[in-house]
Design an enzyme around this catalytic site. Structure first.
Site, PDB file in Angstrom:
ATOM      1  N   HIS A   1      91.862  43.101  43.531  1.00  0.00           N
ATOM      2  CA  HIS A   1      92.622  43.870  42.549  1.00  0.00           C
ATOM      3  C   HIS A   1      91.993  45.227  42.254  1.00  0.00           C
ATOM      4  O   HIS A   1      91.713  45.556  41.105  1.00  0.00           O
ATOM      5  CB  HIS A   1      92.793  43.031  41.277  1.00  0.00           C
ATOM      6  N   PRO A   2      91.801  46.010  43.293  1.00  0.00           N
ATOM      7  CA  PRO A   2      91.137  47.305  43.103  1.00  0.00           C
ATOM      8  C   PRO A   2      91.895  48.216  42.141  1.00  0.00           C
ATOM      9  O   PRO A   2      91.283  48.838  41.265  1.00  0.00           O
ATOM     10  CB  PRO A   2      91.112  47.900  44.515  1.00  0.00           C
TER      11      PRO A   2
END
Ligand code: CA
Ligand code: CA
Ligand code: CA
Ligand code: CA
Lengths: 315, 315, 315, 315
Positions: C242-243
């Site tokens: 989940h950058p």
């Protein structure tokens, strides 16, 4: 008589160049470097050429670097059998010469020879500059002892032959060219454009040569068969090209170089399109000191006469 | 009458080129891009030139990109006040023109104009190609609607002017040149060597121009003062160079382009020595389809006549 | 409440990041840039996500650059449907949203918005930096008026995701990244290694999210189907990454960034193996002034809590 | 007992590494390559170290390439007297050893030794890889006869030491590193990050070593004086680093390498910021076959024990 070492990737015009050199100089060694065709074939071509010149067994041939400095593992540099025929000799498939190559590596021969004869040896380079560069790297103390280097390679702000931006010898090993050009040795460069502009032998010239009917002229005809067709198709040239022979002729008779100038020359090694490009800073825009005498004009008739003299003499 | 958009880094020869364009074409906009001299000065030079041509207020001038695409932060590209004088006008320091530049950004003007006139607009590019490339990137749907682009830039296997390997316009923004050259728009390139070989106006030519004694010829003399001295010193040229004016003359009268050919052209953006080098693959070694019509010969007398006609008409 | 502009190549985690941003900020515009999947699909994904958040019609979406700055002609940059599914949404093939994109180009929206609100707007960049770089180039006067930029991109001396040397956003448009990083705007970078080390949601985390049984959690499950499998196979990660969401969470609550430091950061654009590599000069070996605040540690539990809060709230 | 050839740019930790090698292996030759400090000083450092180990006159030292492959003319590569002291020995200025270097060039020694002992010789490389690469280029037929190479060099997705992107040995001669890594010889790489993470000897460790009060421990203390201060200032490390010694310890006792994997490793030679960067493709993104066994974890206590054993034994 000039004492010389030849460095050659013997195929096509290299052979005539070797004949020319043997005609004019005391050739003390012939070094083979990876280039035009398969390495083992190049070695045979050099040995056979020496035999054609009637000097079999008198001029030692040394095997050098088979591949350019940065070539990795089992990968292969670009050879040009399309230009010179599968054997690099116009498809003539000559017999093996009696003379065999020496055991000593070309680089070691070169270092030894230069040290034994400081300031005496001229180097005639008609191939990728791998051997000479590697010798300079292995033993930098030879550099000030080399008298001079004549280099067939590069272009002087002109279209290349192997790519639009580069001439074959510099393209195959640009890093080697760069090392040699920056060595500080007195140096003369004869670029590809001198060859296409002044060394082309057209049908009439070939007729003049053929009628010599010597062993030399027969050999000339044989090795030039394939390149003649290639030049017509690819370089739009009507005739055969003689870059290496021109280099030798100039080394033998500098008057053939009708004009020259000292310029800063460098080699592009990083470009995407321009690997092997030779920058010649004619207008001094980069303000670096000149490192190369660049041939800018050739006396074509004088060159042709030299070629004919040489081929006539070989019989 | 050709409907055209000019893209210019107005200094020196750009001004005469603008005069030539105003003489022959319906100029629907002049876009300024970062190049020769300080951007604000370029804008003023364009406005003043339009006034000299007697078209003040009739031809809108749009400010575009001040710096090359990849120029970072506050760094500055290489300008050439040494060639064109501190004001880019031979040091003449002309007064400000009455006309002021438009508010619309050059890139937006370009996109709008092309969309409004699909297939109608010719582009005359005499500067780094930043604006045109950026317009193509911002709205790629304009590309098939551009009729043609005439580009002054690059060299055709010839010595560059800003470095040995590169011509100024392509050197300043090679990435922009690359984007434009690969766009697929019909394109004509007039390289620096056409300029040095066929556009140089020597002392006799200058005498011919001076005796016109028109507003046009006076202006010509003024803006060419500095470049004359520069050419003698750096490019070893005896006279003034007119790359941009030549480009305009060819766009106006293609017979001035005595010879041309379609070639694959690409730009080096990665090289250490060759940034901005224009590869022109004359012999098709790379086997890519041709993307550019390259001017190879100029009818010099016809060009000179066009120049004199233009300067004579401005009074 | 922070006033923000989002720049996104909406696919996969971009959607959750947009949900997070809509939850915390006054989002004044969403700009779409070429990246993860087909551009038109990215636009739809952004519009649909806004609808999922219950803000359909309230947050304008602007189409920007479809391709990286230096991409030529009709060539195509590398998209990653293998990571995110053919629609970039885990193959969910959601219906079209009712809201349609704006006519104004993202770059023009950005320039206008910044000028209208000097020092007010935070930029949240979770895509290749093409739009932001192009806006800065088109109008450099916006630069000092941008409050700050949070960037998901690069790696801090860590393995990349698209190549061993580079993270996707910087790899797709390294020139854009370079322009933005050198702009002088206050900047925070959250690299790929923060994501793999601290943002991975494993099976237990997914179970926690699923049991929320909100519209938000359902959406989360759907868009993360494909990436879960991809991560296991390629990145050897057990869970989803989940950058972009992490970037938003940090922008909303800096305490999630448990450690950070100011470093000099630059981008390699020339390398053969390293295009898009982000150099982070932790030890100051290059002695350049720091230009980026780099996130070095994440409070994982605080991030997870923020994610769950956000998804719980969307119903 | 392993039969080994060492290649070293003897300064600082190279000396301890040589002690370690002499302790464990039958060292059949030590080759010197240009690197850390002035070449002549490196030669003396190696000779003196052999004397310290009580093997003066028993282990031949060969001078090899003084400069990286592509270094031109009289230019000089980057040496690191700041790290190791002006003499590369912590400023100890030890007396000259009695043993003198051999006449044979390191490259020729290497080629000869490998041919004489096919499949027998392990190579322990703790310097720029110039000599080994040049030997492989001069005589590629040695390649399949080399048993294995242990290389201290590069980083595995980690911060470099000489630049942020590169470790010193690979940075100084990236082309040599590339040639060696692509040779096909079985190879183990111990990167800089293994050193900083597991080989640092802090004050307590130094105390343990000092109290040995052997000739070996005294020598260790002397040569590590300068690097201790340097590490604190530049690398933020509290203690001394022992990359070369770690390499030797692993070659002697592979259990010290607690974890390793086979990866594809390549070297960037073209980048602007990344020259000498070692790409280690941990996730197989490039889909090339693995060519290097990369050390990923070190048993620090086992390493420290090996170091102490060695220093204790030298008296
Ligand atoms: Ca040859
Ligand atoms: Ca111009
Ligand atoms: Ca994204
Ligand atoms: Ca070492």
């Amino acid at each position: 008589m000039k004492r010389v070492i030849i460095d050659t990737d013997t195929a096509g015009d290299d052979t005539i160049a070797i004949l020319m050199a043997l005609h004019h100089f005391q050739v003390e060694g012939v070094m083979i470097t990876g280039g035009n065709v398969q390495f083992a074939q190049e070695v045979e071509n050099a040995l056979y050429t020496i035999e054609v010149a009637g000097k079999g067994g008198q001029v030692p041939v040394f095997k050098g670097h088979e591949t350019p400095i940065l070539q990795l593992g089992k990968s292969q540099h670009r050879t040009v059998e399309d230009v010179h025929g599968s054997d690099g000799m116009g498809g003539a498939n000559f017999p093996l010469a009696k003379q065999r190559p020496e055991q000593e590596h070309a680089v070691d021969f070169f270092i030894r020879k230069i040290h034994e004869n400081p300031g005496e040896m001229s180097v005639l380079a008609i191939a990728p500059l791998t051997n000479i560069a590697m010798a300079m790297k292995k033993d930098p103390t030879i550099v000030p002892k080399i008298k001079e280097i004549f280099i067939m390679g590069g272009t002087n702000n002109y279209l290349g032959n192997i790519t639009p931006a580069a001439e074959y010898n510099f393209y195959v090993d640009p890093e080697a060219a760069r090392i040699v050009l920056h060595s500080g040795v007195p140096m003369t460069m004869v670029g590809w454009e001198m060859c296409t502009q002044y060394s082309v032998m057209d049908d009439a010239d070939h007729a003049d040569i053929e009628q010599l009917q010597t062993k030399g002229s027969d050999f000339f005809v044989a090795v030039n068969t394939v390149v003649k067709a290639f030049n017509k198709e690819v370089h739009r040239l009507n005739g055969t090209t003689h870059p290496d022979t021109l280099l030798m002729a100039i080394a033998a008779d500098e008057a053939i170089m009708a004009k020259s100038n000292d310029y800063y020359v460098d080699i592009e090694t990083k470009g995407e399109l321009t690997r092997g490009y030779s920058l010649v800073d004619i207008n001094g825009r980069l303000a670096h000191p000149a490192n190369v005498r660049v041939c800018e004009l050739v006396d074509r008739e004088r060159f042709k006469a030299a070629l004919i003299d040489c081929l006539a003499a070989i019989n």
